[in-house]
Design an enzyme around this catalytic site. Sequence first.
Site, PDB file in Angstrom:
ATOM      1  N   ASP A 179      39.547  35.709  34.805  1.00  0.00           N
ATOM      2  CA  ASP A 179      40.958  35.631  35.183  1.00  0.00           C
ATOM      3  C   ASP A 179      41.074  35.223  36.646  1.00  0.00           C
ATOM      4  O   ASP A 179      40.123  35.331  37.424  1.00  0.00           O
ATOM      5  CB  ASP A 179      41.624  36.994  35.009  1.00  0.00           C
ATOM      6  CG  ASP A 179      41.379  37.585  33.628  1.00  0.00           C
ATOM      7  OD1 ASP A 179      41.795  36.948  32.640  1.00  0.00           O
ATOM      8  OD2 ASP A 179      40.780  38.678  33.543  1.00  0.00           O
ATOM      9  N   ASP A 203      40.525  32.285  31.501  1.00  0.00           N
ATOM     10  CA  ASP A 203      41.205  33.283  30.671  1.00  0.00           C
ATOM     11  C   ASP A 203      42.671  33.390  31.104  1.00  0.00           C
ATOM     12  O   ASP A 203      43.441  32.484  30.849  1.00  0.00           O
ATOM     13  CB  ASP A 203      40.455  34.614  30.743  1.00  0.00           C
ATOM     14  CG  ASP A 203      40.870  35.583  29.633  1.00  0.00           C
ATOM     15  OD1 ASP A 203      41.393  35.122  28.594  1.00  0.00           O
ATOM     16  OD2 ASP A 203      40.668  36.794  29.803  1.00  0.00           O
ATOM     17  N   ASP A 204      43.063  34.459  31.750  1.00  0.00           N
ATOM     18  CA  ASP A 204      44.463  34.651  32.135  1.00  0.00           C
ATOM     19  C   ASP A 204      44.658  34.465  33.635  1.00  0.00           C
ATOM     20  O   ASP A 204      43.719  34.585  34.426  1.00  0.00           O
ATOM     21  CB  ASP A 204      44.913  36.066  31.758  1.00  0.00           C
ATOM     22  CG  ASP A 204      44.744  36.357  30.280  1.00  0.00           C
ATOM     23  OD1 ASP A 204      45.294  35.586  29.460  1.00  0.00           O
ATOM     24  OD2 ASP A 204      44.064  37.343  29.942  1.00  0.00           O
ATOM     25  N   ASP A 207      45.429  39.742  34.672  1.00  0.00           N
ATOM     26  CA  ASP A 207      45.026  40.561  33.533  1.00  0.00           C
ATOM     27  C   ASP A 207      45.066  42.029  33.926  1.00  0.00           C
ATOM     28  O   ASP A 207      44.342  42.468  34.827  1.00  0.00           O
ATOM     29  CB  ASP A 207      43.612  40.177  33.089  1.00  0.00           C
ATOM     30  CG  ASP A 207      43.242  40.809  31.741  1.00  0.00           C
ATOM     31  OD1 ASP A 207      44.003  41.670  31.253  1.00  0.00           O
ATOM     32  OD2 ASP A 207      42.192  40.438  31.185  1.00  0.00           O
ATOM     33  N   LYS A 237      49.087  38.828  31.738  1.00  0.00           N
ATOM     34  CA  LYS A 237      48.784  39.771  30.658  1.00  0.00           C
ATOM     35  C   LYS A 237      49.022  41.178  31.203  1.00  0.00           C
ATOM     36  O   LYS A 237      48.337  41.622  32.129  1.00  0.00           O
ATOM     37  CB  LYS A 237      47.355  39.622  30.169  1.00  0.00           C
ATOM     38  CG  LYS A 237      47.021  40.540  28.985  1.00  0.00           C
ATOM     39  CD  LYS A 237      45.543  40.505  28.662  1.00  0.00           C
ATOM     40  CE  LYS A 237      45.165  39.162  28.048  1.00  0.00           C
ATOM     41  NZ  LYS A 237      43.709  39.090  27.759  1.00  0.00           N
TER      42      LYS A 237
END
Length: 290
Positions: A179, A203-204, A207, A237
């Site tokens: 992330d 990924d994000d 997070d 997220k």
Amino acid sequence: MALLACVAFISCKKNETLTESNELNASSKKQTTTFASYTVTTEAALKSAISAAAPGDQIKVSGTIYLTSTLQLLNSGTSSNKINFTTSNGGILDCSNISSGWGVKVNGSYWNITNLTIRNAPDCGIVLQHGGYNYLYNLKTHANKDSGIQIYNGSNNNYVLSCQSYDNYDVANGGENADGFACKLSGGVNNKFESCTANHNSDDGWDLYGQPYTVKILTCTATNNGYGTNGDGNGFKLGSAGQTVAHTVTNCTANNNKAYGYDGNGNTGHITITGSGGSGNGKGLMTRIY
């Protein structure tokens, strides 16, 4: 009469002694405390300065330093005299020679970590693992093989301001974990991100998976995250299933992320999203926000 005169004399001398003592104390308090300042250009010099750092000291990185093992910030400053870790001319910590582990680990408290670039770590770029009351400002974390900046394992009361985290990719997991910013897996209380940017992470952007305490995210931007094969690709997220944590997101922007702009991810806490929006997210702007 003689007895009275004697008592008066003793009393006078006692007051004079107290006055002299007070003047000495006042003079002592006016003395200026001196702090050490180091400018370092090698790994050995850097690690020596970090190990010796006391409250109020300053360590400046000059040029690019290639680390061969994780740089560990284990000692602590104080609330009035933080330890300052910064750069004199755009200092870079290149972690490509570390065989495994994080680039920088912060277990101490009361550090100001500013204006540095941390890149090419075989795991996260910088992790605040224990301690707290640390201030991260204008850091650039990129090309690390896990998250750029992560708060973890009880670290609390940290303030991350105006940092950029981008192009982080965990190759071993197909981009599933890297992330831009993470406060997850048991970070402590009162952690805040403000005016930060996360883009092109596998990924994000942010997070908060498994984070048990409220995190505040203000005026931050998440763009084009989730390019890894297994990356989720949410801009923000905001927790995980089974949690009830009231995170807050204020005046943020999520654009062109692979999945959602803002995803509660099963967190049933009252997530407060104010003045925030975005566009071009692959699955929509918001989901599972309670």
